[in-house]
Design a protein around this motif. Sequence first.
Motif, PDB file in Angstrom:
ATOM      1  N   ARG A  28      30.457   0.451 -36.151  1.00 37.08           N
ATOM      2  CA  ARG A  28      30.876  -0.790 -36.808  1.00 37.08           C
ATOM      3  C   ARG A  28      31.266  -1.836 -35.773  1.00 37.08           C
ATOM      4  NH1 ARG A  28      33.351   2.872 -41.599  1.00 37.08           N
ATOM      5  NH2 ARG A  28      31.337   3.030 -42.637  1.00 37.08           N
ATOM      6  N   ARG A  33      28.063  -3.324 -34.529  1.00 42.48           N
ATOM      7  CA  ARG A  33      27.496  -4.245 -35.518  1.00 42.48           C
ATOM      8  C   ARG A  33      28.254  -5.582 -35.498  1.00 42.48           C
ATOM      9  NH1 ARG A  33      29.109  -3.130 -41.482  1.00 42.48           N
ATOM     10  NH2 ARG A  33      31.010  -3.745 -40.413  1.00 42.48           N
ATOM     11  N   HIS A  55      18.967   9.331 -44.331  1.00 46.32           N
ATOM     12  CA  HIS A  55      19.263   8.367 -43.266  1.00 46.32           C
ATOM     13  C   HIS A  55      20.188   7.302 -43.832  1.00 46.32           C
ATOM     14  CE1 HIS A  55      16.346   9.939 -40.369  1.00 46.32           C
ATOM     15  NE2 HIS A  55      15.555  10.147 -41.395  1.00 46.32           N
ATOM     16  N   LEU A 100      28.160  13.901 -31.509  1.00 46.42           N
ATOM     17  CA  LEU A 100      28.697  14.662 -32.647  1.00 46.42           C
ATOM     18  C   LEU A 100      27.983  16.012 -32.648  1.00 46.42           C
ATOM     19  CD1 LEU A 100      28.643  12.047 -35.573  1.00 46.42           C
ATOM     20  CD2 LEU A 100      30.631  12.830 -34.294  1.00 46.42           C
ATOM     21  N   ASP A 116      25.810   9.746 -36.620  1.00 47.35           N
ATOM     22  CA  ASP A 116      26.429   8.860 -37.604  1.00 47.35           C
ATOM     23  C   ASP A 116      25.385   8.133 -38.438  1.00 47.35           C
ATOM     24  OD1 ASP A 116      25.921   7.751 -34.996  1.00 47.35           O
ATOM     25  OD2 ASP A 116      26.829   5.891 -35.656  1.00 47.35           O
ATOM     26  N   THR A 117      24.097   8.424 -38.210  1.00 45.32           N
ATOM     27  CA  THR A 117      23.061   7.707 -38.946  1.00 45.32           C
ATOM     28  C   THR A 117      22.319   8.589 -39.941  1.00 45.32           C
ATOM     29  OG1 THR A 117      21.348   8.125 -37.299  1.00 45.32           O
ATOM     30  CG2 THR A 117      22.680   6.131 -37.003  1.00 45.32           C
ATOM     31  N   ALA A 118      22.695   9.853 -40.063  1.00 46.09           N
ATOM     32  CA  ALA A 118      21.998  10.718 -41.026  1.00 46.09           C
ATOM     33  C   ALA A 118      22.879  11.891 -41.426  1.00 46.09           C
ATOM     34  CB  ALA A 118      20.678  11.237 -40.453  1.00 46.09           C
ATOM     35  N   LEU A 169      31.752   6.369 -36.246  1.00 47.12           N
ATOM     36  CA  LEU A 169      31.599   5.288 -37.232  1.00 47.12           C
ATOM     37  C   LEU A 169      32.278   4.015 -36.751  1.00 47.12           C
ATOM     38  CD1 LEU A 169      32.107   7.141 -40.628  1.00 47.12           C
ATOM     39  CD2 LEU A 169      29.977   6.275 -39.629  1.00 47.12           C
ATOM     40  N   HIS A 196      30.845   7.692 -46.209  1.00 50.32           N
ATOM     41  CA  HIS A 196      30.491   9.094 -46.002  1.00 50.32           C
ATOM     42  C   HIS A 196      31.170  10.020 -47.011  1.00 50.32           C
ATOM     43  CE1 HIS A 196      28.471   8.245 -42.188  1.00 50.32           C
ATOM     44  NE2 HIS A 196      28.035   9.481 -42.225  1.00 50.32           N
ATOM     45  N   VAL A 199      19.615   4.546 -46.442  1.00 46.19           N
ATOM     46  CA  VAL A 199      18.445   3.798 -45.974  1.00 46.19           C
ATOM     47  C   VAL A 199      17.163   4.413 -46.509  1.00 46.19           C
ATOM     48  CG1 VAL A 199      17.157   3.084 -43.920  1.00 46.19           C
ATOM     49  CG2 VAL A 199      19.663   3.060 -43.895  1.00 46.19           C
ATOM     50  N   GLU A 200      17.019   5.715 -46.347  1.00 48.87           N
ATOM     51  CA  GLU A 200      15.825   6.416 -46.818  1.00 48.87           C
ATOM     52  C   GLU A 200      16.089   7.907 -46.758  1.00 48.87           C
ATOM     53  OE1 GLU A 200      12.392   6.141 -44.035  1.00 48.87           O
ATOM     54  OE2 GLU A 200      13.743   5.024 -42.745  1.00 48.87           O
ATOM     55  N   ASP A 207      26.386  16.621 -40.746  1.00 43.81           N
ATOM     56  CA  ASP A 207      26.109  15.343 -40.096  1.00 43.81           C
ATOM     57  C   ASP A 207      24.988  15.488 -39.072  1.00 43.81           C
ATOM     58  OD1 ASP A 207      28.036  13.923 -41.417  1.00 43.81           O
ATOM     59  OD2 ASP A 207      29.535  14.020 -39.822  1.00 43.81           O
ATOM     60  N   TYR A 237      29.172  12.516 -49.364  1.00 49.24           N
ATOM     61  CA  TYR A 237      29.363  13.972 -49.334  1.00 49.24           C
ATOM     62  C   TYR A 237      29.726  14.504 -50.719  1.00 49.24           C
ATOM     63  CZ  TYR A 237      28.858  15.379 -44.445  1.00 49.24           C
ATOM     64  OH  TYR A 237      28.346  15.725 -43.218  1.00 49.24           O
ATOM     65  N   PRO A 290      25.362   3.372 -40.760  1.00 53.89           N
ATOM     66  CA  PRO A 290      26.761   3.738 -40.521  1.00 53.89           C
ATOM     67  C   PRO A 290      27.715   2.569 -40.759  1.00 53.89           C
ATOM     68  CG  PRO A 290      25.566   3.551 -38.442  1.00 53.89           C
ATOM     69  CD  PRO A 290      24.552   3.433 -39.543  1.00 53.89           C
ATOM     70  N   GLY A 291      27.181   1.355 -40.787  1.00 50.93           N
ATOM     71  CA  GLY A 291      28.036   0.207 -41.015  1.00 50.93           C
ATOM     72  C   GLY A 291      28.436   0.027 -42.478  1.00 50.93           C
ATOM     73  N   THR A 292      27.663   0.570 -43.410  1.00 47.21           N
ATOM     74  CA  THR A 292      27.951   0.312 -44.823  1.00 47.21           C
ATOM     75  C   THR A 292      28.192   1.570 -45.654  1.00 47.21           C
ATOM     76  OG1 THR A 292      25.583   0.187 -45.199  1.00 47.21           O
ATOM     77  CG2 THR A 292      26.744  -1.898 -44.986  1.00 47.21           C
ATOM     78  N   VAL A 293      27.665   2.713 -45.222  1.00 47.36           N
ATOM     79  CA  VAL A 293      27.759   3.891 -46.087  1.00 47.36           C
ATOM     80  C   VAL A 293      29.201   4.401 -46.148  1.00 47.36           C
ATOM     81  CG1 VAL A 293      27.344   5.683 -44.347  1.00 47.36           C
ATOM     82  CG2 VAL A 293      26.578   6.032 -46.694  1.00 47.36           C
TER      83      VAL A 293
END
Lengths: 245, 314
Positions: free
Chosen positions: B295, B298, A65, B179, A18-20, B291, A73, A53-54, A15, A77, A68-71
């Motif tokens: 959320r 958001r 990237h 983290l 939380d964004t990548a 996470l 994890h 995202v990319e 990790d 993984y 974190p709202g939709t992936v």
Amino acid sequence: MAIGDAAGAAPRILDCGDTAVIVDFGNVIDPVTSARVLALDEALVAAALPGVVETVPGYRSLMIHVDPGTVDHDALYRLLETLGRAPAAPRRVARRWQVPVVYGGAFGEDLEDIARRHDMTPDQVVRLHSGSLYRVYMVGFMPGFSYLGGMDPRLATPRRESPRLRVPASAIAIGGAQTSVGSLPSPSGWHLIGRTPVRPFMPERTPGFLFAPGDEITFTAISPADWDELDAAAAAGERVAQVSA
Amino acid sequence: MTTLVVRKCAGFGTVQDAGRFGYRRFGVPVAGAMDRCALAVANTLVGNPPDAAAVELVLAGGRFVLADGPALVAVAGPGATLAVDGQTIPECQSARAAAGAEIAVGGARGGLFAYLAVSGGIAVPEVMGSRSVHARTGIGGAMLRAGERLPVGPSRGTAPMCLPGPAMPPEGGAEFRILAGPQFDEFEPQAGALLCSEPFSIDTQSDRMAYRLRGPALIHPGGHNIVSDGVVPGAIQVPGDMHPLVLMRDCQTTGGYPKIATVISADLPRLAQTRPGREIRFRMVARPEALAAARALRDWEQGLADALRPVAPR
């Protein structure tokens, strides 16, 4: 350290907040590792997992990237564990660029110093540097700045002790075992051996970027007398570099 | 077309939206608003989507004039103030500005970044899908200068609105959740412990690219140069002087220093608003908490529009 040499060895998946997520094939620079990074990149892009995202291919790792709202994890993984174990498959034929370079003089003020350090003539340095087939391992640092692998080890030179605050656009430089094609003017601790009229990044041109990870590059030495014409053409939006796929 | 004219903009004013995505593989930094929460509040107040382009002002604020048409304007950011034609507008409230109106923004005295949103959004041309300025590379434009004219997009809203109650997400004080970073295990074991037990302070040598931290040295026994790989805003990387720096929105896409930890995305806007010299602390959390926080943030952003109320007539 040897993990990158063993094609098929499992990479580490880590990790980055939380964004990548980064898939790390080992702290090495070599063609096998780069090929595995690029193969994973292609496979992941093809998988089109929601929330990705990319992706950013590096020398030895692929950064993914995510939103974190939709992936998911866990799903990401699992997919990376499967895809990451695959040995580097033969890739589609890379694009090969032929990049004109004026070496030395005002275009590469460190060329003579590099030659002295390695007990060569400047011409020998130019022959060695323009005689290799390079691969773009990573684009980073500045928009369009390409880190290349494949330089003749005899040209490897530790970075300058005091970085220059500003090097010109499109500089060709040596830093350690790597060589680079610059884009925008920037600070740099690398040794300047030449300049290309090619604009690797030009936002008003389509495409805005020329070189991508996985592309191959060869350098062709040109005379300072040819600079003005090529530079003007590049400024007008021509690629100037020849490309074959 | 309505235009926002810059009269005075001390320091580092720029146009920012949510940032530039999809071009990091070519080395293009993501940029975007340092405090996306304040950006969302200002935008919501004028009827824009939360991530529309607005003017980001640092510390000192600025003065503007609206030209060629009316608009709703609003300001958000800790302690930031708004006056239209000399009349002070209450916090968390938008105001109608006529063509020719003078707009004065007082800087974010309780933080660093204030956002001036205009209904319709700042409509400078998109570059690679975003209007965010990355000043170091010139992508998206440059720092704002007096006399500059910023086009404003078409808007629907005309009535001033307010956000009653606490408009900002709950305060977390000076504690920031992290983290473990990709090279966490390669640091001396005590480095991770120091990071979470000792206070750090933000150095004055900080900008949109990175916040330097003062505090105990964090030792990476393998040396502080690793083979470069991708980085994200929030990454805490430790260069050769062993003092960590937190990468912020304008950071490069790749970096060659080991990363001990990453500030979670939900806490990064609050860190961005923390002034140099202030003491901060880090707390290690696990991914589910990060996470959940992302959320929640958001949902808060998306719920802002529902909380809007018309401003009661005086």
